[in-house]
Structures are given as structure tokens and as C-alpha cells.
Design a protein around this motif. Structure first.
Motif, short mmCIF file in Angstrom:
data_model
loop_
_atom_site.label_atom_id
_atom_site.label_comp_id
_atom_site.label_asym_id
_atom_site.label_seq_id
_atom_site.Cartn_x
_atom_site.Cartn_y
_atom_site.Cartn_z
N ALA A 146 40.54 -84.80 -22.36
CA ALA A 146 40.09 -83.41 -22.21
C ALA A 146 39.92 -82.79 -23.59
O ALA A 146 40.70 -83.04 -24.51
CB ALA A 146 41.08 -82.61 -21.38
N ARG A 147 38.91 -81.93 -23.72
CA ARG A 147 38.59 -81.40 -25.03
C ARG A 147 39.19 -80.02 -25.29
O ARG A 147 39.34 -79.62 -26.45
CB ARG A 147 37.06 -81.35 -25.20
N ALA A 148 39.50 -79.27 -24.27
CA ALA A 148 40.02 -77.91 -24.46
C ALA A 148 40.78 -77.50 -23.23
O ALA A 148 40.75 -78.17 -22.19
CB ALA A 148 38.87 -76.93 -24.74
N ALA A 149 41.48 -76.36 -23.34
CA ALA A 149 42.27 -75.84 -22.22
C ALA A 149 42.07 -74.34 -22.10
O ALA A 149 41.95 -73.63 -23.11
CB ALA A 149 43.75 -76.16 -22.41
N VAL A 150 42.05 -73.88 -20.86
CA VAL A 150 41.97 -72.46 -20.53
C VAL A 150 43.22 -72.10 -19.72
O VAL A 150 43.56 -72.81 -18.76
CB VAL A 150 40.70 -72.14 -19.73
N VAL A 151 43.88 -71.02 -20.12
CA VAL A 151 45.06 -70.54 -19.40
C VAL A 151 44.84 -69.07 -19.05
O VAL A 151 44.68 -68.23 -19.94
CB VAL A 151 46.34 -70.67 -20.25
N PHE A 152 44.81 -68.76 -17.77
CA PHE A 152 44.81 -67.37 -17.33
C PHE A 152 46.25 -66.93 -17.14
O PHE A 152 46.99 -67.53 -16.35
CB PHE A 152 44.05 -67.20 -16.01
N THR A 153 46.68 -65.91 -17.88
CA THR A 153 47.99 -65.30 -17.66
C THR A 153 47.74 -63.94 -17.04
O THR A 153 47.29 -63.02 -17.71
CB THR A 153 48.79 -65.18 -18.97
N ASP A 154 47.97 -63.84 -15.74
CA ASP A 154 47.59 -62.65 -14.98
C ASP A 154 48.79 -61.72 -14.86
O ASP A 154 49.81 -62.09 -14.28
CB ASP A 154 47.09 -63.07 -13.60
N HIS A 155 48.66 -60.51 -15.40
CA HIS A 155 49.76 -59.56 -15.43
C HIS A 155 49.91 -58.87 -14.07
O HIS A 155 48.95 -58.69 -13.33
CB HIS A 155 49.55 -58.55 -16.54
N ALA A 156 51.13 -58.44 -13.77
CA ALA A 156 51.49 -57.98 -12.43
C ALA A 156 51.07 -56.55 -12.11
O ALA A 156 51.19 -56.13 -10.96
CB ALA A 156 53.00 -58.11 -12.23
N ASP A 157 50.61 -55.80 -13.09
CA ASP A 157 50.29 -54.39 -12.87
C ASP A 157 49.37 -54.22 -11.66
O ASP A 157 48.36 -54.89 -11.54
CB ASP A 157 49.59 -53.81 -14.11
N ARG A 158 49.73 -53.32 -10.78
CA ARG A 158 48.94 -52.92 -9.62
C ARG A 158 48.67 -54.09 -8.67
O ARG A 158 47.64 -54.15 -7.99
CB ARG A 158 47.63 -52.28 -10.06
N THR A 159 49.61 -55.03 -8.61
CA THR A 159 49.43 -56.17 -7.71
C THR A 159 49.35 -55.71 -6.26
O THR A 159 50.18 -54.93 -5.79
CB THR A 159 50.58 -57.17 -7.86
N ASP A 160 48.35 -56.22 -5.57
CA ASP A 160 48.20 -56.02 -4.13
C ASP A 160 48.06 -57.40 -3.51
O ASP A 160 47.21 -58.18 -3.93
CB ASP A 160 46.96 -55.17 -3.85
N PRO A 161 48.88 -57.76 -2.52
CA PRO A 161 48.79 -59.12 -1.98
C PRO A 161 47.42 -59.46 -1.41
O PRO A 161 46.98 -60.61 -1.50
CB PRO A 161 49.90 -59.17 -0.91
N ASP A 162 46.73 -58.47 -0.82
CA ASP A 162 45.38 -58.76 -0.32
C ASP A 162 44.43 -59.08 -1.46
O ASP A 162 43.63 -60.03 -1.38
CB ASP A 162 44.86 -57.55 0.47
#
Length: 516
Positions: A146-162
Motif C-alpha cells: 500500500a502506498r498511503a493511508a487515510v484516517v478519519f478521526t470523527d469528533h463526537a460533537d452533536r452526535t445523533d445515532p440516526d
């Protein structure tokens, strides 16, 4: 041939200007009669070309400065004080005004502490004498080519389960859970999702959200903590929150509003003093990674920024580093990635991803993908929601963003790109510091893992396409032309790598007589 060095893009190139290596970038440089390689304990190196006119020089060469430690390679910083409240100007753009921090430049040492680094000079045969070499080998960052990596770090602000379910699987209908074909998990893209432990809907104490968090873990994603709550939490609150979150085995802590939440690592949390010093509690709770609470590109327009290329080639560009006061806790950098979904999709263009892959890079996105409309106030934030009302009711992922995720998934499927949680990426990058390549007099190389962490699919760039490659006597897996090979390297083990042409041995280096 003039001096050559491997830069942070992991490509050998003529050394015509200073080059700085750091963590997860191997030290490999050569000039005239010698090859210089790094080993365990080396934090960074600065390589500069010399002139043939330099006194005593017999040709162009390399001046190498090796670092056991350097404050520039661990740029942790904290806010000068914890504010009672955010100022009225604070907003997605206004936060830039608050980004004035105090750097932690010192690294305490106790009596008896010892720092060591290893580096090796390998003598080479003069040009034109003996067979040409097949190496040197360059240890790459990512597994199985693999040549590269992407990491999404998703912050919890205003989390809605839907909303979160729609981002994960394309639609908020619970029947979408575990489905394939849309959204992050629906397209096989693992990531890091942070949560508040409490209170209320959208936190880990909410059964619906906790069920989604459990599914995240089951499908290879990471549950992280976005502090314990969205308010200040003292030591007892943090201790109880860690205990409540233990079933999800969080390894990553992402500060929430560190300007006002004093337990944030970038506020007072990295210390030990009550009521908000919580470093010891985090370590006891299994946390080993913390967010730097700052983004390499600031709050400017979004882009796929390679953390290894955030500074010029001759300057430090640390993507991750240890906390100086306690190196059991490590810090990672990120890039702010918060705009309307069409802008996010545009930033994730094929051209941007091609550039990331060419640089063997790492993009860590600081996002708010799981925010929901019911929790969002104000037009600015509303235009940045990544979900929209679905035709038959409920919520669905924005189609522009989902199309961009499909582009990512196609690259993951063909093996050129990784989409992984931060803890998995960070742990691998740390483990690479324990890998050493030793060149033997018989023309082979021994690749040694000194560490306690296995490295599956360790990738080596060979630099000589068209050769056959062998690992411990077996034909190596790798690219068809032999330019890159990979193999599993267990903890505290080694593998012997050899090259051949038409089964005739080819030495990795045109070695001169004499030991390294």
C-alpha cells in the motif's frame, strides 16, 4: 554519482539541499565509498550535501546529524490557561484566534536514565569494481505494498445515532446496519469514531449509540473517547467514565473544546495535579494515544494534507510523537476537514489521492461526519452536515460525500490505499522504529525487528526492478517487477533477503572488503 538520500516520500533522490528524516522515515543515505543507515533509538537525522571543495573532501559527500532527542520532533504544547467560557468570537473560524500555546520543550531525565541510538556505515566498493548492487533496501510505512493511508478521526460533537448510522451505512434505518454498498463501513472503510461517555442521546450511555459503537468495533473500526462529557470533568469523573467505556477498549483520547475543558491533554490533563491532571488515569484506562488539539493546516480551506510533508523537506514534520513527561502516552497530528460535504468530496479528488500515494503519505482528517440536524444550531454548522433527509423518511448520507467514499474504497480494494483507525496506524508507525536492515558480507540483507510488535506485510522498496527476490529462501511476495516486496516480520525476529537474476545471485550492495 553524487550523494543520494531517502526523503520523507521514501524515494531516493540526489541530495542537493538539506533533508530531514524523522519517525517512520528510515535513514538511508550514501555517497562515494559508504552507505549510512539508521537503527533503533534514532529519532531523526538531518542530511546535508557537502562540496568537493570542502577542506579534506575527496568528492561530494554528506554531513549527517543524528538525533537521540529533539524538541522539534515532539512539539506538544498546551494552552496557557483554561478559560471559564469561550469568547463570543469563537466559531469554526474564530477558534484560530485562540491557538496560542506554550510548548513543552523539556524532556525530564532521571539519574540512571540512558538514551541510545544505532546507525551503521557500510563501506562500498568503488564505482566500476565488482557487480552492481541491487539495493539499498528502503523500509516503507504501509503493509503489502500500500502506498498511503487515510484516517478519519470523527469528533463526537452533536452526535445523533440516526445521522451516524447514515454515515456508516448510507441510511438511518436500523435495517441498514451491517449493510454493504454505501457509507464508511458499508464500503469497508475503517476509521476512528470518538464518543462522549455521557450524558444522554448520542453518548455511550445511550443504548442505541452504544449498539452502534459495538458494531464499529466488530467491523474493525475504533471507538475513541472525546473526553468523558462535553463539560469539564475532574479526576473522579474521568476515572468513572473510563470504567464505563472499558467494554469498548478505547486506546485514543481526543480532547473536546480544550480551551474550556480543563481535563483536556492540551489544557491541564497531561499533568497529574488535581483536579484536572488525568494523565495517569488515562494510561491506567488503556489510553495510549492523544490528539495534539491542533491541525497542521490550521482552519484554512480543506485539503488532503500529508502529515509527513507538512513542512519543507529540510525541516521537522512529525506526524506523531511521545509525550515528553511520560513516553507511554503518544500524540498524533491531524488536518481540519470541516466544510460542506460537496467541498469535502472535492478535496478527496483522484488528483489529491494520487499525490498522497506518490508521497507514501498519511492523511488524518479531523471531521464531524456523525453530527445530526436535530442537534445542530445555526446556518454555518447546518451547511456542513454530511446527512440529509431521505425521500422516504429518515436520513441518508450526502451523495457527493458517498461518491468520494466510493473512490476511496476502490483504491483500498486494489491495494494502493489504506483506510484504517488511528490506533492501528499509529501503533504500526511506532513499531517501524524497531526495524533495522543489516547488510551482510555474503551479499544478503538481514531485516531485524527488535521490537515487541509484529509487522505483518512489511514492505521494502528494492530500487532495482527486474530482479528476483527471496526471503528466507522462498520467493518473495511483491510487485511483478520486483520493485517492492513484502513479508510478515514477527516480533523479535529477522528475515534474510536475497536478490538474483535468472537465479544467479546479485549482491544487495557492491560491498568493499571490511566490516560495517
Amino acid at each position: 554519482e553524487g550523494p543520494m538520500a531517502v526523503g520523507r516520500d521514501l524515494a531516493p533522490a540526489p541530495l542537493v539541499a538539506p533533508v530531514r528524516t524523522g519517525r517512520a522515515t528510515p535513514l538511508v543515505a550514501w555517497a562515494g565509498p559508504a552507505l549510512l543507515t539508521g537503527g533503533p533509538g534514532l529519532v531523526a537525522a538531518r542530511l546535508e550535501p557537502t562540496s568537493p571543495s570542502r577542506p579534506g573532501a575527496r568528492g561530494a559527500g554528506v554531513v549527517a546529524t543524528l538525533f537521540l532527542d529533539d524538541a522539534a520532533e515532539r512539539p506538544f504544547a498546551t494552552y496557557p490557561r483554561c478559560l471559564a467560557a469561550l469568547p463570543p468570537t469563537a466559531g469554526a473560524r474564530g477558534y484560530a484566534e485562540l491557538e496560542k500555546k506554550r510548548a513543552w520543550t523539556e524532556a525530564p531525565r532521571a539519574a540512571g536514565d540512558e538514551d541510545r541510538l544505532e546507525a551503521t556505515l557500510v563501506p562500498l566498493a568503488p564505482r566500476g569494481l565488482g557487480p552492481p548492487g541491487a539495493g539499498p533496501l528502503v523500509v516503507e510505512r504501509w503493509p503489502r505494498g500500500a502506498r498511503a493511508a487515510v484516517v478519519f478521526t470523527d469528533h463526537a460533537d452533536r452526535t445523533d445515532p440516526d445521522a451516524l448510522r447514515a454515515v456508516l451505512y448510507g441510511h438511518s434505518d436500523p435495517r441498514a446496519e451491517g449493510g454493504r454498498g454505501a457509507g464508511l463501513l458499508g464500503r469497508g472503510l475503517a476509521f476512528t469514531r470518538s464518543f462522549f461517555v455521557r450524558p444522554g442521546r448520542g453518548t455511550l450511555e445511550d443504548p442505541e449509540t452504544a449498539r452502534l459503537a459495538a458494531r464499529l468495533v466488530a467491523e474493525g473500526a475504533e471507538v475513541a473517547l472525546h473526553s468523558v462529557s462535553d463539560a469539564r470533568d475532574d479526576r473522579p469523573a474521568v476515572a468513572s467514565g473510563l470504567a464505563e467505556a472499558a467494554p469498548f477498549a478505547p486506546a485514543t483520547w481526543i480532547d473536546h473544546e480544550p480551551y474550556v475543558n480543563c481535563e483536556a491533554l492540551s489544557a491541564e490533563g497531561a499533568g497529574l495535579a488535581p483536579p484536572y491532571g488525568v494523565r495517569d488515569l488515562l494510561l491506567a484506562g488503556g489510553i495510549r494515544w492523544g490528539w495534539a488539539a491542533g491541525d497542521v493546516a490550521g482552519f484554512r480551506s480543506v485539503e488532503v494534507a500529508d502529515l509527513f510533508a507538512a513542512a519543507p523537506p529540510g525541516s521537522p514534520s512529525p506526524a506523531f510523537y511521545p509525550l515528553a513527561d511520560d513516553p507511554r502516552l503518544w500524540i498524533f497530528q491531524s488536518s481540519f476537514f470541516y466544510e460542506p460535504p460537496a467541498a469535502l468530496a472535492g478535496a478527496l479528488s483522484d488528483a489529491a489521492l494520487d499525490r498522497l500515494e506518490r508521497g507514501r503519505g498519511l492523511f488524518v482528517a479531523h471531521t464531524y461526519l456523525g453530527a445530526g440536524p436535530a442537534e445542530t444550531r445555526g446556518r454555518f454548522a447546518a451547511t456542513r452536515l454530511c446527512v440529509r433527509p431521505a425521500a422516504g423518511g429518515g436520513l441518508e448520507i450526502d451523495p457527493d460525500l458517498d461518491e468520494a467514499l466510493a473512490r476511496l474504497a476502490a483504491r483500498v480494494a486494489r491495494g494502493s490505499l489504506l483506510a484504517l483507525p488511528w490506533a492501528e496506524v499509529g501503533d504500526r508507525l511506532r513499531a517501524l522504529a524497531e526495524v533495522e536492515v543489516r547488510y551482510r558480507e555474503d551479499g544478503a540483507a538481514e531485516v531485524v525487528n527488535h521490537g515487541a510488535v509484529a509487522l505483518p506485510g512489511l514492505t521494502l522498496a528494492t530500487g532495482r526492478p527486474g530482479l528476483e527476490w527471496w526471503v528466507d529462501g522462498r520467493r518473495a511476495d511483491g510487485e511483478a517487477d520486483g520493485a517492492r516486496i513484502w513479508f510478515d516480520l514477527p516480533a523479535r525476529s529477522s528475515r534474510v533477503v536475497r536478490a538474483s537474476r535468472w537465479f544467479w545471485p546479485v549482491p544487495l550492495l557492491p560491498a568493499a572488503t571490511g566490516s560495517p
